[in-house]
Design a protein around this motif. Structure first.
Motif, PDB file in Angstrom:
ATOM      1  N   ALA A   1      36.065  32.283  30.355  1.00  0.00           N
ATOM      2  CA  ALA A   1      35.010  31.717  31.209  1.00  0.00           C
ATOM      3  C   ALA A   1      34.729  32.625  32.404  1.00  0.00           C
ATOM      4  O   ALA A   1      33.697  32.461  33.068  1.00  0.00           O
ATOM      5  N   ALA A   2      35.626  33.588  32.667  1.00  0.00           N
ATOM      6  CA  ALA A   2      35.393  34.512  33.789  1.00  0.00           C
ATOM      7  C   ALA A   2      34.137  35.355  33.576  1.00  0.00           C
ATOM      8  O   ALA A   2      33.639  35.955  34.532  1.00  0.00           O
ATOM      9  N   VAL A   3      33.603  35.398  32.351  1.00  0.00           N
ATOM     10  CA  VAL A   3      32.346  36.152  32.143  1.00  0.00           C
ATOM     11  C   VAL A   3      31.189  35.483  32.895  1.00  0.00           C
ATOM     12  O   VAL A   3      30.194  36.127  33.188  1.00  0.00           O
ATOM     13  N   TYR A   4      31.347  34.187  33.213  1.00  0.00           N
ATOM     14  CA  TYR A   4      30.273  33.483  33.927  1.00  0.00           C
ATOM     15  C   TYR A   4      30.360  33.687  35.437  1.00  0.00           C
ATOM     16  O   TYR A   4      29.470  33.265  36.165  1.00  0.00           O
ATOM     17  N   GLY A   5      31.471  34.287  35.895  1.00  0.00           N
ATOM     18  CA  GLY A   5      31.618  34.545  37.325  1.00  0.00           C
ATOM     19  C   GLY A   5      31.752  33.267  38.111  1.00  0.00           C
ATOM     20  O   GLY A   5      32.485  32.352  37.728  1.00  0.00           O
ATOM     21  N   SER A   6      31.028  33.188  39.199  1.00  0.00           N
ATOM     22  CA  SER A   6      31.137  32.054  40.109  1.00  0.00           C
ATOM     23  C   SER A   6      29.775  31.372  40.235  1.00  0.00           C
ATOM     24  O   SER A   6      29.071  31.558  41.222  1.00  0.00           O
ATOM     25  N   PRO A   7      29.391  30.577  39.226  1.00  0.00           N
ATOM     26  CA  PRO A   7      28.056  29.985  39.254  1.00  0.00           C
ATOM     27  C   PRO A   7      27.895  29.053  40.452  1.00  0.00           C
ATOM     28  O   PRO A   7      28.855  28.404  40.863  1.00  0.00           O
TER      29      PRO A   7
ATOM     30  N   GLY B   1      23.496  31.399  29.003  1.00  0.00           N
ATOM     31  CA  GLY B   1      23.171  31.342  30.436  1.00  0.00           C
ATOM     32  C   GLY B   1      23.624  32.615  31.137  1.00  0.00           C
ATOM     33  O   GLY B   1      24.116  33.542  30.492  1.00  0.00           O
ATOM     34  N   PRO B   2      23.451  32.662  32.489  1.00  0.00           N
ATOM     35  CA  PRO B   2      23.772  33.877  33.232  1.00  0.00           C
ATOM     36  C   PRO B   2      25.247  34.275  33.120  1.00  0.00           C
ATOM     37  O   PRO B   2      26.125  33.421  33.219  1.00  0.00           O
ATOM     38  N   LYS B   3      25.461  35.576  32.898  1.00  0.00           N
ATOM     39  CA  LYS B   3      26.822  36.121  32.906  1.00  0.00           C
ATOM     40  C   LYS B   3      26.906  37.057  34.102  1.00  0.00           C
ATOM     41  O   LYS B   3      26.123  38.014  34.200  1.00  0.00           O
ATOM     42  N   ALA B   4      27.820  36.756  35.015  1.00  0.00           N
ATOM     43  CA  ALA B   4      27.924  37.575  36.229  1.00  0.00           C
ATOM     44  C   ALA B   4      29.372  37.630  36.676  1.00  0.00           C
ATOM     45  O   ALA B   4      29.749  37.044  37.694  1.00  0.00           O
ATOM     46  N   PRO B   5      30.232  38.323  35.879  1.00  0.00           N
ATOM     47  CA  PRO B   5      31.654  38.354  36.246  1.00  0.00           C
ATOM     48  C   PRO B   5      31.850  38.926  37.645  1.00  0.00           C
ATOM     49  O   PRO B   5      31.143  39.857  38.033  1.00  0.00           O
ATOM     50  N   ILE B   6      32.798  38.344  38.381  1.00  0.00           N
ATOM     51  CA  ILE B   6      33.017  38.808  39.754  1.00  0.00           C
ATOM     52  C   ILE B   6      34.351  39.546  39.893  1.00  0.00           C
ATOM     53  O   ILE B   6      34.727  39.938  40.983  1.00  0.00           O
ATOM     54  N   SER B   7      35.078  39.730  38.783  1.00  0.00           N
ATOM     55  CA  SER B   7      36.346  40.472  38.849  1.00  0.00           C
ATOM     56  C   SER B   7      36.350  41.521  37.745  1.00  0.00           C
ATOM     57  O   SER B   7      35.698  41.335  36.706  1.00  0.00           O
ATOM     58  N   PRO B   8      37.109  42.617  37.929  1.00  0.00           N
ATOM     59  CA  PRO B   8      37.259  43.589  36.837  1.00  0.00           C
ATOM     60  C   PRO B   8      37.807  42.911  35.569  1.00  0.00           C
ATOM     61  O   PRO B   8      37.443  43.300  34.452  1.00  0.00           O
ATOM     62  N   TYR B   9      38.641  41.886  35.757  1.00  0.00           N
ATOM     63  CA  TYR B   9      39.133  41.151  34.583  1.00  0.00           C
ATOM     64  C   TYR B   9      37.956  40.581  33.785  1.00  0.00           C
ATOM     65  O   TYR B   9      37.811  40.840  32.592  1.00  0.00           O
TER      66      TYR B   9
END
Ligand code: UD1
Length: 322
Positions: free
Chosen positions: A128-134, A144-152
């Motif tokens: 779920a980290a591919v979605y970042g911090s919606p 939907g939007p994919k906005a990862p916020i970590s290198p992981y």
């Protein structure tokens, strides 16, 4: 399909061993591959005794490409479940090169090895980290939007694209499964040994007589604490079996969750109840950087594409830990 041979990378891990457990029960042969950097060999010992079967285990790094190609040839592998990864979000900020090497480059190499050796099936552990911090309170949908916020999260998201290219080749088959917050266990021997996630952290603190801590009580949620989709590891394993046995092409990526949200406060209360420590003090701390208020899965795609729905309740998942 039941007599297939599957290579499971990260095969001594918390998730890898649960997948092995499910696959063996379904009649598949499994070959486990793990560096034991985070994996634990006693989990494999448990699986061998539990299923009364010899399970080949190769102790090697996921970047040891000769070793992995040798294993694929030796055991005539039909499919690969690729769970091996570095997975600590915080650590990935400091060691991003290593995270991209292990999570992205090694996945790419593994796919090249699969192609060279006519392995046609590939199931990838994504997150779920591919979605970042919606900043919405809507469940995440795969498109939907994919906005990862970590290198992981970013390394996993980029690796998904490699898997998608592989499965789009005619004759190939597979998917990326995006796990939400994984909890529970099939057996005490297979417990999650990581120290990064809410439930293991709370249990660790209680064992040491310390107070559990809530990061942020001022979120715009019903009780002010963050909401997540906690899915049982046995359901994660069932989802892999459903993907492995699917008879028609799968979507490139699917959420694996329950579709239900639970708050940090609810989780801590459940753990306190299960340990008869409901009168324990709970510390209310400031928010942790980068945490979205709400992150839950829209689970309709996994249901329509492969008939998968989660089966374990949160209470059952928490109870399984004791
Ligand atoms: C994180 C990652 C996710 C990754 C998962 C497993 C992000 C945004 N998400 O999920 O991609 O797949 O780890 O590695 O980085 N909490 C407390 N007290 C504690 C510990 C945690 O209140 O002592 C809270 C957190 O603030 C969070 C929730 O519990 O709101 C769950 O935390 P955690 O288990 O770390 O998972 P995520 O952050 O959701």
């Amino acid at each position: 399909m039941s007599n297939e041979t599957w290579l499971i990378t990260g095969g001594a891990g918390y998730i890898g061993t649960h997948i092995a457990d499910e696959f063996i029960r379904a009649g598949k042969s499994v070959i486990l591959y793990d560096s034991l950097y985070q994996g634990l060999e006693p989990r494999i010992t448990y699986l061998r005794a539990h299923h009364k079967t010899e399970i080949p285990f190769i102790k090697a790094d996921i970047r040891d490409y000769n070793e992995i190609e040798g294993a694929i040839r030796k055991y005539k592998v039909d499919g690969i479940v690729h769970t091996a990864a570095l997975k600590a979000v915080g650590e990935s900020m400091e060691k991003s090169d290593e995270y991209f090497q292990v999570n992205l480059e090694a996945t790419n190499e593994l796919i090249e090895i699969a192609k060279r050796n006519s392995v046609k099936k590939f199931i990838f552990s994504s997150t779920a980290a591919v979605y970042g911090s919606p900043d919405t309170m809507d469940p995440c949908t795969e498109d939907g939007p994919k906005a990862p916020i970590s290198p992981y999260g970013d390394s996993k998201f980029q690796a998904e694209a490699k898997v998608t290219a592989f499965i789009n080749t005619p004759g190939n088959f597979g998917t990326s499964l995006r796990f939400f917050n994984v909890v529970g266990t099939a057996a005490p021997q297979l417990l999650d040994n990581s120290v990064e996630n809410l439930v293991p952290i709370v249990l660790g603190k209680l064992n040491k007589g310390q107070a559990p801590e809530i990061f942020g009580t001022d979120y715009p949620t019903a009780d002010g604490t963050c909401v997540r989709d906690y899915v049982d590891v046995r359901d994660i394993a069932r989802a892999h079996l459903a993907a492995a046995d699917a008879t028609s092409a799968l979507p490139p990526a699917m959420n694996i969750g329950t579709g239900r949200g639970a708050s940090v406060r609810e989780i801590i209360d459940l753990v306190l109840q299960a340990t008869n420590k409901s009168d324990t003090e709970v510390i209310q701390s400031p928010r942790r950087a980068g945490d979205p208020a709400f992150l839950c899965a829209d689970v309709s795609l996994a249901k329509s594409a492969m008939g998968f729905t989660s089966k374990y309740s949160l209470e059952e998942s928490i109870r399984s830990l004791f």
